[in-house]
Design an enzyme around this catalytic site. Structure first.
Site, PDB file in Angstrom:
ATOM      1  N   LYS A   1       0.837  -1.216   0.000  1.00  0.00           N
ATOM      2  CA  LYS A   1       0.000   0.000   0.000  1.00  0.00           C
ATOM      3  C   LYS A   1       0.866   1.258   0.000  1.00  0.00           C
ATOM      4  O   LYS A   1       0.641   2.177  -0.781  1.00  0.00           O
ATOM      5  CB  LYS A   1      -0.915   0.039   1.244  1.00  0.00           C
TER       6      LYS A   1
ATOM      7  N   ARG B   1      -0.456  -9.280  13.230  1.00  0.00           N
ATOM      8  CA  ARG B   1      -1.012  -8.219  12.396  1.00  0.00           C
ATOM      9  C   ARG B   1      -1.889  -8.799  11.295  1.00  0.00           C
ATOM     10  O   ARG B   1      -2.918  -8.220  10.939  1.00  0.00           O
ATOM     11  CB  ARG B   1       0.117  -7.366  11.805  1.00  0.00           C
TER      12      ARG B   1
ATOM     13  N   ARG C   1      -8.991   1.185   9.035  1.00  0.00           N
ATOM     14  CA  ARG C   1      -8.650  -0.205   9.318  1.00  0.00           C
ATOM     15  C   ARG C   1      -9.791  -0.913  10.038  1.00  0.00           C
ATOM     16  O   ARG C   1      -9.679  -2.110  10.328  1.00  0.00           O
ATOM     17  CB  ARG C   1      -7.394  -0.263  10.193  1.00  0.00           C
TER      18      ARG C   1
ATOM     19  N   ARG D   1      11.538  -2.133  11.019  1.00  0.00           N
ATOM     20  CA  ARG D   1      10.467  -1.686  11.916  1.00  0.00           C
ATOM     21  C   ARG D   1      10.296  -2.669  13.068  1.00  0.00           C
ATOM     22  O   ARG D   1      10.368  -3.882  12.875  1.00  0.00           O
ATOM     23  CB  ARG D   1       9.155  -1.566  11.130  1.00  0.00           C
TER      24      ARG D   1
ATOM     25  N   ARG E   1      11.755  -5.937   4.543  1.00  0.00           N
ATOM     26  CA  ARG E   1      11.392  -4.515   4.474  1.00  0.00           C
ATOM     27  C   ARG E   1      12.365  -3.662   5.279  1.00  0.00           C
ATOM     28  O   ARG E   1      12.766  -4.011   6.384  1.00  0.00           O
ATOM     29  CB  ARG E   1       9.974  -4.306   5.016  1.00  0.00           C
TER      30      ARG E   1
HETATM   31  P1  ADP Z   1       2.259  -1.827   3.230  1.00  0.00           P
HETATM   32  O1  ADP Z   1       2.319  -0.327   3.137  1.00  0.00           O
HETATM   33  O2  ADP Z   1       1.038  -2.401   2.584  1.00  0.00           O
HETATM   34  O3  ADP Z   1       2.475  -2.344   4.624  1.00  0.00           O
HETATM   35  P2  ADP Z   1       4.829  -1.713   1.844  1.00  0.00           P
HETATM   36  O4  ADP Z   1       4.538  -0.772   0.708  1.00  0.00           O
HETATM   37  O5  ADP Z   1       5.633  -1.201   2.974  1.00  0.00           O
HETATM   38  O6  ADP Z   1       3.463  -2.387   2.374  1.00  0.00           O
HETATM   39  O7  ADP Z   1       5.547  -3.011   1.209  1.00  0.00           O
HETATM   40  C1  ADP Z   1       5.950  -4.097   2.059  1.00  0.00           C
HETATM   41  C2  ADP Z   1       7.316  -4.599   1.592  1.00  0.00           C
HETATM   42  O8  ADP Z   1       7.194  -5.233   0.308  1.00  0.00           O
HETATM   43  C3  ADP Z   1       8.363  -3.479   1.404  1.00  0.00           C
HETATM   44  O9  ADP Z   1       9.627  -3.997   1.760  1.00  0.00           O
HETATM   45  C4  ADP Z   1       8.278  -3.166  -0.092  1.00  0.00           C
HETATM   46  O10 ADP Z   1       9.513  -2.623  -0.589  1.00  0.00           O
HETATM   47  C5  ADP Z   1       7.962  -4.526  -0.692  1.00  0.00           C
HETATM   48  N1  ADP Z   1       7.100  -4.486  -1.883  1.00  0.00           N
HETATM   49  C6  ADP Z   1       6.069  -3.620  -2.122  1.00  0.00           C
HETATM   50  N2  ADP Z   1       5.473  -3.903  -3.311  1.00  0.00           N
HETATM   51  C7  ADP Z   1       6.137  -4.997  -3.813  1.00  0.00           C
HETATM   52  C8  ADP Z   1       6.002  -5.778  -5.016  1.00  0.00           C
HETATM   53  N3  ADP Z   1       5.050  -5.527  -5.922  1.00  0.00           N
HETATM   54  N4  ADP Z   1       6.854  -6.805  -5.187  1.00  0.00           N
HETATM   55  C9  ADP Z   1       7.821  -7.094  -4.260  1.00  0.00           C
HETATM   56  N5  ADP Z   1       7.998  -6.399  -3.128  1.00  0.00           N
HETATM   57  C10 ADP Z   1       7.178  -5.361  -2.896  1.00  0.00           C
HETATM   58  P1  AMP Z   2       1.282   0.563   9.027  1.00  0.00           P
HETATM   59  O1  AMP Z   2       2.446   1.478   8.947  1.00  0.00           O
HETATM   60  O2  AMP Z   2       0.111   1.026   8.203  1.00  0.00           O
HETATM   61  O3  AMP Z   2       1.649  -0.880   8.742  1.00  0.00           O
HETATM   62  O4  AMP Z   2       0.772   0.611  10.537  1.00  0.00           O
HETATM   63  C1  AMP Z   2       1.605   0.182  11.598  1.00  0.00           C
HETATM   64  C2  AMP Z   2       0.782   0.033  12.880  1.00  0.00           C
HETATM   65  O5  AMP Z   2       0.244   1.316  13.264  1.00  0.00           O
HETATM   66  C3  AMP Z   2      -0.436  -0.888  12.800  1.00  0.00           C
HETATM   67  O6  AMP Z   2      -0.104  -2.249  12.983  1.00  0.00           O
HETATM   68  C4  AMP Z   2      -1.290  -0.335  13.951  1.00  0.00           C
HETATM   69  O7  AMP Z   2      -0.808  -0.746  15.211  1.00  0.00           O
HETATM   70  C5  AMP Z   2      -1.048   1.165  13.836  1.00  0.00           C
HETATM   71  N1  AMP Z   2      -2.031   1.799  12.931  1.00  0.00           N
HETATM   72  C6  AMP Z   2      -1.767   2.426  11.750  1.00  0.00           C
HETATM   73  N2  AMP Z   2      -2.896   2.895  11.188  1.00  0.00           N
HETATM   74  C7  AMP Z   2      -3.915   2.522  12.023  1.00  0.00           C
HETATM   75  C8  AMP Z   2      -5.325   2.672  11.998  1.00  0.00           C
HETATM   76  N3  AMP Z   2      -5.948   3.287  10.971  1.00  0.00           N
HETATM   77  N4  AMP Z   2      -6.042   2.176  13.039  1.00  0.00           N
HETATM   78  C9  AMP Z   2      -5.437   1.564  14.068  1.00  0.00           C
HETATM   79  N5  AMP Z   2      -4.117   1.354  14.141  1.00  0.00           N
HETATM   80  C10 AMP Z   2      -3.350   1.833  13.139  1.00  0.00           C
END
Ligand code: ADP
Ligand code: AMP
Length: 213
Positions: A13, A171, A88, A160, A127
């Protein structure tokens, strides 16, 4: 244009939201990034959010909704925004919708990035995140130009706290229980679009461009 990104943690995302933000000139609002910034700065909000985040749980709606509704009132949101990680829960979606309804507005697109659970653990273990500007990398799939350094702002990349496999499992179960129902919620509103998130980053973005253009 108001866009909501849906998908499991690690679906991509944030990666796609950054690309949409750049092409369409909209702010990328990540509630997770806002919480992490507050934790880094040691604010009250950060202290409160940290225990939930470290356990892989959701931060309570009371905190999250107020934070988001305040953020979207900023001037930079006048032409729209991309929400990444919000809503969420159904109450979070309803709170946003009712605020928007007061202004005669609505969410235009909910983009659901589909990635099966099996792929998520691998994605999360590779990541690397920039806590300064919010950019995200992957050791194998999206490597930074210089090891351990953010391409965008030069800050150090970190793992992270909540990307440990045990926390990722929590999660994912929280996602299935509380967040996945939003897919049907936005489908019922007629704004849901799903894309395959398992393919290359650029190809996922091409699919999203076709939806938005
Ligand atoms: P989210 O925001 O949904 O938690 P991220 O954008 O942080 O996910 O992506 C999660 C991990 O996967 C990161 O390390 C990112 O660089 C990697 N990633 C994102 N999109 C792809 C893809 N299409 N193919 C492979 N790896 C990806
Ligand atoms: P993210 O960076 O989107 O993966 O979010 C990391 C963490 O932040 C999540 O696992 C939750 O603990 C918290 N968080 C982020 N956005 C929300 C939301 N909209 N509602 C509740 N918790 C959130």
């Amino acid at each position: 244009m108001k866009i909501v990104m849906l998908g499991a943690p690690g679906a991509g995302k944030g990666t796609q939201a950054d690309k949409i933000a750049e092409k369409y000139g909209l702010p990328h609002i990540s509630t997770g990034d806002i919480f992490r910034k507050n934790i880094k700065e040691g604010t009250e909000l950060g202290k409160e959010a940290k225990s939930y985040m470290d356990a892989g749980k959701l931060v309570p709606d009371e905190l999250t909704v107020r934070l988001l509704l305040d953020r979207v009132k900023n001037d930079d949101c006048a032409k729209g925004y991309i929400l990444d990680g919000y809503p969420r829960t159904i109450p979070q979606a309803e709170a946003l919708d009712s605020e928007l309804a007061k202004l005669g507005e609505k969410i235009d697109y909910a983009i659901n990035v589909e990635v099966p659970d099996e792929n998520i653990i691998t994605r999360m273990s590779g990541r690397r995140a920039c806590l300064k500007c919010g950019a995200t990398y992957h050791l194998k799939y999206v490597p930074p130009k210089k090891d351990g350094i953010c391409d965008e702002c030069g800050a150090e990349l970190v793992i992270r706290d909540d990307d440990k496999p045990e926390t990722v499992k929590n999660r994912l179960s929280v996602y299935h229980e509380q967040t996945q129902p939003l897919i049907e919620y936005f489908e019922n509103k007629g704004v849901l679009h799903s894309v395959d998130g398992t393919i290359d980053v650029e190809d996922v973005f091409k699919a999203i461009e076709q939806i938005l253009d």
